[in-house]
Write a protein that holds these residues in place. Structure first.
Motif, PDB file in Angstrom:
ATOM      1  N   LEU A  81       0.820  -1.212   0.000  1.00 27.56           N
ATOM      2  CA  LEU A  81       0.000   0.000   0.000  1.00 27.56           C
ATOM      3  C   LEU A  81       0.853   1.262   0.000  1.00 27.56           C
ATOM      4  O   LEU A  81       0.521   2.259  -0.655  1.00 27.56           O
ATOM      5  N   THR A  82       1.948   1.224   0.721  1.00 25.43           N
ATOM      6  CA  THR A  82       2.821   2.394   0.799  1.00 25.43           C
ATOM      7  C   THR A  82       3.590   2.604  -0.496  1.00 25.43           C
ATOM      8  O   THR A  82       3.714   3.733  -0.985  1.00 25.43           O
ATOM      9  N   LEU A  83       4.062   1.527  -1.076  1.00 26.66           N
ATOM     10  CA  LEU A  83       4.925   1.629  -2.249  1.00 26.66           C
ATOM     11  C   LEU A  83       4.156   1.971  -3.524  1.00 26.66           C
ATOM     12  O   LEU A  83       4.580   2.850  -4.292  1.00 26.66           O
ATOM     13  N   ILE A  84       3.014   1.292  -3.750  1.00 25.93           N
ATOM     14  CA  ILE A  84       2.330   1.448  -5.047  1.00 25.93           C
ATOM     15  C   ILE A  84       1.286   2.569  -5.033  1.00 25.93           C
ATOM     16  O   ILE A  84       1.457   3.571  -5.738  1.00 25.93           O
ATOM     17  N   PRO A  85       0.194   2.479  -4.261  1.00 26.33           N
ATOM     18  CA  PRO A  85      -0.770   3.583  -4.321  1.00 26.33           C
ATOM     19  C   PRO A  85      -0.191   4.912  -3.827  1.00 26.33           C
ATOM     20  O   PRO A  85      -0.430   5.953  -4.445  1.00 26.33           O
ATOM     21  N   LEU A  86       0.566   4.880  -2.727  1.00 32.03           N
ATOM     22  CA  LEU A  86       1.007   6.137  -2.120  1.00 32.03           C
ATOM     23  C   LEU A  86       2.206   6.738  -2.855  1.00 32.03           C
ATOM     24  O   LEU A  86       2.113   7.835  -3.417  1.00 32.03           O
ATOM     25  N   ILE A  87       3.340   6.031  -2.847  1.00 34.85           N
ATOM     26  CA  ILE A  87       4.563   6.613  -3.430  1.00 34.85           C
ATOM     27  C   ILE A  87       4.475   6.676  -4.953  1.00 34.85           C
ATOM     28  O   ILE A  87       4.704   7.734  -5.558  1.00 34.85           O
ATOM     29  N   LYS A  88       4.132   5.534  -5.578  1.00 36.92           N
ATOM     30  CA  LYS A  88       4.128   5.512  -7.041  1.00 36.92           C
ATOM     31  C   LYS A  88       3.066   6.441  -7.628  1.00 36.92           C
ATOM     32  O   LYS A  88       3.378   7.322  -8.434  1.00 36.92           O
ATOM     33  N   TYR A  89       1.804   6.215  -7.250  1.00 31.77           N
ATOM     34  CA  TYR A  89       0.718   6.957  -7.901  1.00 31.77           C
ATOM     35  C   TYR A  89       0.556   8.372  -7.352  1.00 31.77           C
ATOM     36  O   TYR A  89       0.525   9.340  -8.116  1.00 31.77           O
ATOM     37  N   VAL A  90       0.449   8.500  -6.032  1.00 34.29           N
ATOM     38  CA  VAL A  90       0.117   9.812  -5.454  1.00 34.29           C
ATOM     39  C   VAL A  90       1.262  10.809  -5.593  1.00 34.29           C
ATOM     40  O   VAL A  90       1.036  11.989  -5.873  1.00 34.29           O
ATOM     41  N   ILE A 143      -2.142  -8.438  -3.692  1.00 38.17           N
ATOM     42  CA  ILE A 143      -2.111  -7.287  -4.608  1.00 38.17           C
ATOM     43  C   ILE A 143      -3.489  -6.639  -4.746  1.00 38.17           C
ATOM     44  O   ILE A 143      -3.611  -5.484  -5.173  1.00 38.17           O
ATOM     45  N   LEU A 144      -4.550  -7.363  -4.354  1.00 38.62           N
ATOM     46  CA  LEU A 144      -5.897  -6.792  -4.450  1.00 38.62           C
ATOM     47  C   LEU A 144      -6.078  -5.595  -3.514  1.00 38.62           C
ATOM     48  O   LEU A 144      -7.034  -4.833  -3.663  1.00 38.62           O
ATOM     49  N   CYS A 145      -5.163  -5.420  -2.555  1.00 36.24           N
ATOM     50  CA  CYS A 145      -5.263  -4.244  -1.679  1.00 36.24           C
ATOM     51  C   CYS A 145      -4.989  -2.955  -2.439  1.00 36.24           C
ATOM     52  O   CYS A 145      -5.272  -1.864  -1.934  1.00 36.24           O
ATOM     53  N   THR A 146      -4.429  -3.062  -3.648  1.00 37.62           N
ATOM     54  CA  THR A 146      -4.125  -1.864  -4.454  1.00 37.62           C
ATOM     55  C   THR A 146      -5.156  -1.627  -5.547  1.00 37.62           C
ATOM     56  O   THR A 146      -4.985  -0.722  -6.357  1.00 37.62           O
ATOM     57  N   THR A 147      -6.215  -2.434  -5.614  1.00 38.36           N
ATOM     58  CA  THR A 147      -7.214  -2.242  -6.666  1.00 38.36           C
ATOM     59  C   THR A 147      -7.770  -0.825  -6.593  1.00 38.36           C
ATOM     60  O   THR A 147      -8.097  -0.315  -5.530  1.00 38.36           O
ATOM     61  N   ALA A 177      -6.010   1.764  -7.554  1.00 40.19           N
ATOM     62  CA  ALA A 177      -4.915   2.739  -7.528  1.00 40.19           C
ATOM     63  C   ALA A 177      -4.837   3.489  -8.852  1.00 40.19           C
ATOM     64  O   ALA A 177      -4.526   4.685  -8.893  1.00 40.19           O
ATOM     65  N   GLU A 178      -5.140   2.793  -9.959  1.00 32.30           N
ATOM     66  CA  GLU A 178      -5.108   3.454 -11.272  1.00 32.30           C
ATOM     67  C   GLU A 178      -6.153   4.555 -11.364  1.00 32.30           C
ATOM     68  O   GLU A 178      -5.986   5.527 -12.108  1.00 32.30           O
ATOM     69  N   ALA A 179      -7.246   4.430 -10.586  1.00 32.51           N
ATOM     70  CA  ALA A 179      -8.286   5.472 -10.587  1.00 32.51           C
ATOM     71  C   ALA A 179      -7.763   6.776 -10.017  1.00 32.51           C
ATOM     72  O   ALA A 179      -8.258   7.858 -10.370  1.00 32.51           O
ATOM     73  N   LEU A 180      -6.776   6.716  -9.127  1.00 32.58           N
ATOM     74  CA  LEU A 180      -6.166   7.941  -8.605  1.00 32.58           C
ATOM     75  C   LEU A 180      -5.622   8.789  -9.747  1.00 32.58           C
ATOM     76  O   LEU A 180      -5.712  10.019  -9.731  1.00 32.58           O
ATOM     77  N   PHE A 181      -5.042   8.104 -10.735  1.00 36.11           N
ATOM     78  CA  PHE A 181      -4.453   8.795 -11.883  1.00 36.11           C
ATOM     79  C   PHE A 181      -5.501   9.106 -12.942  1.00 36.11           C
ATOM     80  O   PHE A 181      -5.545  10.207 -13.486  1.00 36.11           O
ATOM     81  N   ALA A 182      -6.369   8.138 -13.222  1.00 39.01           N
ATOM     82  CA  ALA A 182      -7.351   8.312 -14.290  1.00 39.01           C
ATOM     83  C   ALA A 182      -8.330   9.444 -14.000  1.00 39.01           C
ATOM     84  O   ALA A 182      -8.791  10.132 -14.916  1.00 39.01           O
ATOM     85  N   VAL A 213      -7.773   8.355   3.298  1.00 35.37           N
ATOM     86  CA  VAL A 213      -7.843   7.010   2.729  1.00 35.37           C
ATOM     87  C   VAL A 213      -6.708   6.112   3.218  1.00 35.37           C
ATOM     88  O   VAL A 213      -6.956   5.004   3.718  1.00 35.37           O
ATOM     89  N   TYR A 214      -5.478   6.542   3.076  1.00 42.85           N
ATOM     90  CA  TYR A 214      -4.338   5.711   3.460  1.00 42.85           C
ATOM     91  C   TYR A 214      -4.370   5.340   4.940  1.00 42.85           C
ATOM     92  O   TYR A 214      -4.238   4.149   5.284  1.00 42.85           O
ATOM     93  N   PRO A 215      -4.564   6.293   5.877  1.00 37.83           N
ATOM     94  CA  PRO A 215      -4.635   5.903   7.293  1.00 37.83           C
ATOM     95  C   PRO A 215      -5.777   4.935   7.594  1.00 37.83           C
ATOM     96  O   PRO A 215      -5.602   3.994   8.379  1.00 37.83           O
ATOM     97  N   ALA A 216      -6.945   5.162   6.967  1.00 40.91           N
ATOM     98  CA  ALA A 216      -8.089   4.282   7.220  1.00 40.91           C
ATOM     99  C   ALA A 216      -7.806   2.859   6.750  1.00 40.91           C
ATOM    100  O   ALA A 216      -8.145   1.881   7.439  1.00 40.91           O
ATOM    101  N   LEU A 217      -7.194   2.705   5.578  1.00 35.81           N
ATOM    102  CA  LEU A 217      -6.889   1.373   5.065  1.00 35.81           C
ATOM    103  C   LEU A 217      -5.840   0.665   5.929  1.00 35.81           C
ATOM    104  O   LEU A 217      -5.956  -0.539   6.196  1.00 35.81           O
ATOM    105  N   ILE A 218      -4.825   1.407   6.362  1.00 36.15           N
ATOM    106  CA  ILE A 218      -3.790   0.813   7.225  1.00 36.15           C
ATOM    107  C   ILE A 218      -4.422   0.289   8.513  1.00 36.15           C
ATOM    108  O   ILE A 218      -4.147  -0.839   8.954  1.00 36.15           O
TER     109      ILE A 218
END
Length: 753
Positions: free
Chosen positions: A102-111, A306-310, A312-317, A335-340
């Motif tokens: 969650l930290t690496l892909i949705p947060l660092i990569k996308y956001v 990996i389904l925890c990142t489903t 994530a592409e919507a953040l960009f789209a 979002v990130y604190p709630a999911l953690i």
């Protein structure tokens, strides 16, 4: 103070406008919706107003962007442990993987990285592809014009004087390689197809997971009933799509805000009540132990993690509806604190109750809040489904604009909110596909296997495009690029290898969807390009136009004719066919071509390009209407009136900047020349006005295509059967462009390709 600040701001804007117009050429400008909304407030209140707008956008984004990733706690643990938990410490290993993923892909990569690779504010696969196409000549759309680069938001904002030998070398290799161009194009089609596959799988897994929670309340609720209730909800969801999603942000945001508050609060309760020591999963050592103890099973379980990142592409789209900063605030603040907290709470619960992993989410909900949680979960699942369905409609609109999708009707459901569209044909196909998947797979574990492949494929594609952007456009330090590839890229490839292992357990489904969609899109785009090149090779020469003008058998009739074709570099051969069969021309004749640029939006005042067709006595013009892939084509009704007004402005400018007008300043007969030009200008304007008053007729060039004699069997199958089948069973040009039938004439001609 406020007044003087406004004056100074106005002077700077005027100066900027004058600078931009120097040399009769517009310089690149970037427009941001946030600046437009807050720009009316000046002086002391501007900064506070800007932050207020940012916070409002952050609130709205919760209801649109995060439905998919927000509902992932419903099914992640059950998908990760389909055969149960072998050891209590395995929960810590999986939790550690979830936290770092969650930290690496949705947060660092996308956001914090991908969001900055937007195309004038818009995101998604097409945005990345358009960025690359604008910087390097790698696009396959055959209608490029030099004038396209003068559109104010066409040019990219590149780093100052930064030079990069690697960027130049990579750009040169891509431009000179036809294989690379086709590879980028096919990769874009693949990513688009996978995202449409998400539009099928997200409603299935989200609704099925949420409705399945009712089994915990009553034993009378069997699996069959859960499946049928889920199917009924999906049918209702798709039937309501035609009503549109106006004010969707303000409607959905409070519900999802309650959802995130619930899962965060329950997570905190579970951590305290069951096993507070679960926070030691922050130590990545538990990941190593998990793989050491479970080996191949641990690698296979990555397909569920990996389904925890489903989503994530919507953040960009969906960044085009908001701003980068507003999405960063809503992600980091809510979002990130709630999911953690949600995942940590579920892991704490599983440490004490490993036998209940098949329905972790609802089993871990405290009894007093079970029913409120169930209601909010169903609503959140519906919202997540709605977001992906709307996203699918937008993807189809973009594909259609770039000539990569068969003609379908695009209905704009909101005059206030941009990008909200409804595609009837696609909606009903999605509904049938969703019901089929739900009834056929029946469990979230099997659907999750299919879902994982679609998610990781799109993520990997985004990373590949992003590396090209980082090297060629951003000209990033090579160490940053290598770090991105080694850390994020390698992690995504490991996940990709895991989800592909489950190919025979449902993972084949998104690949089948992608194969069918890519075949349709490739056939349509391939024949579209073949038709275009045929018209370029057979376009009418200036000599042929002069022969038509000199032909005394052709009469002129009053009225305005708009002749639609796809050719933008000349007059199409179908016009010769028209004149030979109908020896009459309207008093003003305009060849209209609608083309798409590889940008999201074209400013309205830069929409049209006009050129005269010589000789002038013909009163014939060529017009190219330029649109971005996110533009609304029929919003500015009536189209005829806008075109006529722009045509008259072109005529005025044509006389104003003509060589005769420029030379008259040094001519002794200046007054005489000006007088003649003024008479000619008035005559041409009057001709347009009279033609417009007499009535407009729309001439549609409908080309039948067949494979040329001697063509191979593959080419014959593609053109004579596949393409013509799609064309006959979908909408015609007049429906797509909302052309009135009473004033429409179709002109047919057969092209041998």
């Amino acid at each position: 103070m406020s007044g003087s600040g406004a004056v100074e701001s106005g002077e700077r804007q005027v100066a900027l406008s004058q600078d931009n117009l120097k040399g009769n050429k517009l310089l690149p400008q970037r427009y941001d919706s946030l600046d437009l909304e807050s720009g009316a407030v000046s002086g002391y209140h501007r900064r506070s107003s800007k932050w207020l707008v940012i916070l409002q956008l952050a609130f709205q984004s919760i209801g649109i962007v995060y439905g998919d990733i927000g509902t992932s706690p419903l099914y992640v643990f059950s998908s990760t442990f389909p055969n149960g938990i072998n050891h209590a410490d395995d929960v810590l290993g999986v939790l550690s993987l979830i936290l770092y993923t969650l930290t690496l892909i949705p947060l660092i990569k996308y956001v914090f990285i991908v969001l900055h690779a937007n195309d004038n504010g818009d995101g998604g696969t097409f945005a990345l592809y358009s960025l690359i196409c604008r910087y390097a000549n790698v696009g396959l759309v055959p209608s490029q014009q030099a004038e396209d680069s003068n559109v104010s938001n066409f040019q990219l904002e590149l780093p100052g004087n930064k030079r990069s030998r690697m960027a130049s070398s990579l750009k040169s290799k891509l431009e000179n390689s036809r294989v690379a161009k086709f590879f980028l194009f096919f990769a874009t089609l693949l990513g688009t197809s996978m995202l449409i596959g998400d539009g099928v799988l997200t409603p299935c897994i989200s609704v099925l997971s949420a409705v399945g929670g009712i089994k915990e309340a009553t034993s009378a609720m069997t699996e069959d009933r859960v499946v049928w209730i889920s199917a009924a909800i999906l049918v209702c969801l798709f039937l309501f799509q035609r009503l549109g999603t106006d004010k969707v942000g303000y409607t959905f945001s409070p519900i999802l805000l309650v959802w995130f508050a619930f899962i965060a609060g329950i997570g905190i309760y579970n951590i305290i009540h069951y096993d507070p020591t679960v926070i030691k999963a922050l130590n990545p050592r538990y990941i190593v132990d998990y793989f050491r103890n479970n080996q191949q099973d641990a690698w296979i379980s990555l397909g569920g993690i990996i389904l925890c990142t489903t989503g994530a592409e919507a953040l960009f789209a969906d960044v085009g509806h908001f701003t980068v900063l507003s999405i960063q605030i809503s992600t980091c603040g809510v979002v990130y604190p709630a999911l953690i907290l949600a995942y940590t709470g579920q892991a704490s619960f599983l440490r004490k109750h490993p036998d209940l992993v098949s329905n972790t989410f609802f089993k871990s909900v405290p009894g007093p809040v079970y029913w409120p949680m169930f209601v909010v979960a169903v609503l959140a699942a519906i919202i997540a489904s709605q977001a992906l369905i709307s996203g699918t409609f937008s993807i189809v609109q973009q594909s259609l604009a770039l000539g990569c999708f068969p003609r379908v009707k695009i209905v704009h459901t909101s005059s206030k909110y941009e990008g909200q569209v409804y595609v009837p044909e696609v909606n009903y196909l999605l509904m049938l596909a969703c019901i089929g998947v739900t009834m056929g797979f029946r469990t979230t574990v099997k659907i999750g296997n299919a879902y994982g492949i679609a998610v990781v494929f799109v993520m990997t594609l985004t990373s590949s495009y992003l590396v090209l952007v980082m090297i060629m456009i951003w000209k990033s330090n090579i160490l940053y690029v290598i770090s991105y590839v080694l850390i994020i890229g390698s992690v995504e490839l490991i996940y990709l290898s895991s989800v592909l292992y489950k190919f025979d357990q449902g993972g084949y489904l998104p690949l089948i969807f992608a194969a069918v969609l890519m075949t349709i899109m490739y056939v349509w785009n391939n024949v579209y390009r073949r038709k275009y090149f045929y018209e370029v090779e057979h376009k009418l020469s200036p000599r042929r136009i002069k022969d038509i003008a000199a032909n005394t058998n052709i009469c002129r009739i009053p009225g305005l004719a708009l002749f639609y074709s796809e050719l933008v570099q000349g007059i199409p051969p179908i016009f010769k066919h028209y004149v030979e069969n109908v020896p009459a021309l309207h008093s003003v004749f305009v060849f209209v071509s609608i083309k798409s640029l590889p940008i999201s939006k074209v400013p309205a005042d830069e929409r049209f390009i006009f050129r005269r067709v010589e000789p002038k006595e013909l009163n014939m013009y060529r017009c190219v209407g330029r649109y971005g892939y996110m533009d609304v084509r029929n919003q500015e009704e009536p189209f005829e009136r806008i075109l006529v007004e722009n045509l008259k402005q072109f005529i005025r400018d044509d006389y104003k900047f003509s060589p005769q007008s420029q030379e008259s300043a040094h001519d002794s007969d200046e007054d005489t020349i000006h007088g003649v030009q003024k008479e000619a200008l008035e005559r041409d304007i009057e001709a347009v006005d009279k033609a417009w008053e007499a009535g407009a007729v729309h001439l549609i060039g409908e080309n039948e295509v067949v494979a040329a004699e001697g063509a191979g069997i593959g080419k014959r199958l593609m053109i004579n059967y596949a393409f013509n089948f799609l064309k006959k069973n979908l909408r015609g040009s007049e429906t797509v462009f909302d052309i009135p039938h009473k004033r429409m004439v179709k002109v047919g001609m057969t092209y041998e390709l």
